[in-house]
Motif scaffolding. Structure first.
Motif, mmCIF file in Angstrom:
data_model
loop_
_atom_site.group_PDB
_atom_site.id
_atom_site.type_symbol
_atom_site.label_atom_id
_atom_site.label_comp_id
_atom_site.label_asym_id
_atom_site.label_seq_id
_atom_site.Cartn_x
_atom_site.Cartn_y
_atom_site.Cartn_z
ATOM 1 N N GLY A 115 9.577 62.832 -2.270
ATOM 2 C CA GLY A 115 10.452 63.207 -3.367
ATOM 3 C C GLY A 115 11.874 63.420 -2.891
ATOM 4 N N MET A 152 14.849 69.440 -16.843
ATOM 5 C CA MET A 152 13.583 69.150 -16.174
ATOM 6 C C MET A 152 12.677 68.268 -17.024
ATOM 7 S SD MET A 152 13.871 70.688 -13.231
ATOM 8 C CE MET A 152 15.624 70.408 -13.339
ATOM 9 N N ALA A 155 13.150 64.663 -16.111
ATOM 10 C CA ALA A 155 12.990 64.289 -14.710
ATOM 11 C C ALA A 155 12.017 63.114 -14.594
ATOM 12 C CB ALA A 155 12.483 65.479 -13.909
ATOM 13 N N ARG A 158 7.175 65.272 -11.748
ATOM 14 C CA ARG A 158 7.139 66.728 -11.596
ATOM 15 C C ARG A 158 8.449 67.219 -11.009
ATOM 16 N NH1 ARG A 158 2.828 70.308 -10.670
ATOM 17 N NH2 ARG A 158 1.430 68.550 -10.262
ATOM 18 N N ALA A 159 9.017 68.247 -11.618
ATOM 19 C CA ALA A 159 10.287 68.793 -11.144
ATOM 20 C C ALA A 159 10.165 70.298 -10.985
ATOM 21 C CB ALA A 159 11.411 68.455 -12.121
ATOM 22 N N ILE A 161 12.345 73.915 -9.948
ATOM 23 C CA ILE A 161 13.699 74.458 -9.894
ATOM 24 C C ILE A 161 13.657 75.905 -9.431
ATOM 25 C CG2 ILE A 161 13.554 74.968 -12.357
ATOM 26 C CD1 ILE A 161 16.581 74.795 -12.513
ATOM 27 N N VAL A 171 16.558 71.929 -6.632
ATOM 28 C CA VAL A 171 15.630 71.172 -7.474
ATOM 29 C C VAL A 171 14.862 70.209 -6.580
ATOM 30 C CG1 VAL A 171 15.417 69.413 -9.279
ATOM 31 C CG2 VAL A 171 16.998 71.318 -9.588
ATOM 32 N N LEU A 173 12.370 66.930 -6.906
ATOM 33 C CA LEU A 173 11.806 65.905 -7.775
ATOM 34 C C LEU A 173 10.684 65.204 -7.018
ATOM 35 C CD1 LEU A 173 15.163 64.372 -9.083
ATOM 36 C CD2 LEU A 173 13.788 66.161 -10.163
ATOM 37 N N GLU A 174 9.462 65.557 -7.353
ATOM 38 C CA GLU A 174 8.325 64.999 -6.622
ATOM 39 C C GLU A 174 8.221 63.491 -6.831
ATOM 40 O OE1 GLU A 174 3.501 65.751 -6.086
ATOM 41 O OE2 GLU A 174 4.598 66.651 -7.746
ATOM 42 N N ALA A 176 10.196 61.187 -6.351
ATOM 43 C CA ALA A 176 11.406 60.482 -6.800
ATOM 44 C C ALA A 176 12.030 59.716 -5.638
ATOM 45 C CB ALA A 176 12.416 61.472 -7.368
ATOM 46 N N ALA A 181 16.660 59.963 -8.180
ATOM 47 C CA ALA A 181 17.334 61.221 -7.881
ATOM 48 C C ALA A 181 18.809 61.157 -8.263
ATOM 49 C CB ALA A 181 17.184 61.561 -6.400
ATOM 50 N N PHE A 184 19.173 61.421 -12.030
ATOM 51 C CA PHE A 184 18.926 62.795 -12.463
ATOM 52 C C PHE A 184 20.115 63.685 -12.132
ATOM 53 C CE2 PHE A 184 17.331 67.102 -11.832
ATOM 54 C CZ PHE A 184 16.653 67.317 -13.021
#
Length: 262
Positions: A115, A152, A155, A158-159, A161, A171, A173-174, A176, A181, A184
């Motif tokens: 991520g 979120m 996103a 899964r995000a 924060i 943050v 971002l799984e 990503a 990224a 986002f």
């Protein structure tokens, strides 16, 4: 263990009273059942039989309810205390997002999936505190956190924060990739610029600088965060109100493309 604690959690007086009733019924039924089975082997007079059964029921009936009520009331108090402590540990009281410790704990749980890590820092925040007051600064942080939390939903997956400290947020971002990224980060930067400008008492423009680092397999979280932190300071030095990808040769403005008239 966590499952057991959740099953044992008492949050209302009704649960305490229901539990007390159940414990009392079990406490009375158990010895009565045992004595009834044992006495069935003896040829006893009816009066003596029922006297023994009555005594076996009366003793736990007198003892069980107060003990169960006290014990379950204490368990309820412990459950409520744990919930309050858990809320303090997990949620930043000012912004409502995850605390640093809980956020990083969550990130580590999902880090193996890869991520991107984003370091997000409010621009000129010290000036806002000094000029407009710390109460206004707190309002700015709450608004930034609110906008980021709403972001979120958009996103790429899964995000997570959290507030890392002061005016800095993180943050994760799984799964990503760099492109996801970057999109986002651009969206968050634009959303904050557009939606955080009508804060009572705040005379300054509210913007953020963002450093983005895609997690590399085999790296520790601290290494990824360090690269995101370096990218963040590059964004600050490049003029703020933008994001920079770690390792990128040029900075990328946080503003979304503006449509041209004509």
């Amino acid at each position: 263990m966590d499952f057991l604690m959740k099953r044992m959690k008492l949050t209302s007086q009704r649960q305490v009273l229901t539990g007390t009733l159940l414990i009392t019924l079990i406490s009375v039924a158990s010895p009565v059942s045992v004595f009834m089975v044992v006495l069935s082997f003896f040829n006893m007079e009816s009066a003596a039989y029922w006297l023994i059964i009555g005594i076996s029921a009366a003793i736990p009936l007198l003892i069980a309810p107060p003990i169960a009520l006290i014990a379950l009331s204490l368990l309820r108090m412990i459950s409520e205390t744990i919930e309050k402590v858990d809320a303090v540990v997990r949620r930043d009281p000012l912004t409502g997002v995850s605390t640093r410790a809980f956020f990083l704990e969550q990130v580590r749980e999902h880090l193996a999936n890869g991520g991107a890590f984003l370091m997000i820092d409010a621009d000129h925040f010290k000036s806002i505190n000094d000029t407009d007051g710390h109460d206004v600064g707190d309002a700015v942080l709450r608004r930034i956190a609110e906008i980021m939390s709403l972001s979120m939903d958009h996103a790429p997956g899964r995000a997570l924060i959290g507030r890392l400290g002061g005016e800095e947020f993180g943050v994760f971002l799984e799964k990503a990739n760099e492109e996801q990224a970057a999109l986002f980060a651009a969206a968050v930067g634009s959303a904050i610029r557009l939606k955080a400008q009508k804060i009572p008492g705040c005379e300054s423009a509210v913007t953020v600088s963002i450093g983005v680092a895609v997690h590399a397999a085999g790296d520790r979280l601290e290494q990824t965060m360090k690269r995101a932190d370096v990218a963040l300071y590059q964004a600050k030095n490049a003029g703020r109100d933008r994001f920079i990808l770690s390792g990128s040769a040029q900075d990328v403005p946080a503003r979304l493309p503006q449509s041209k008239a004509g």
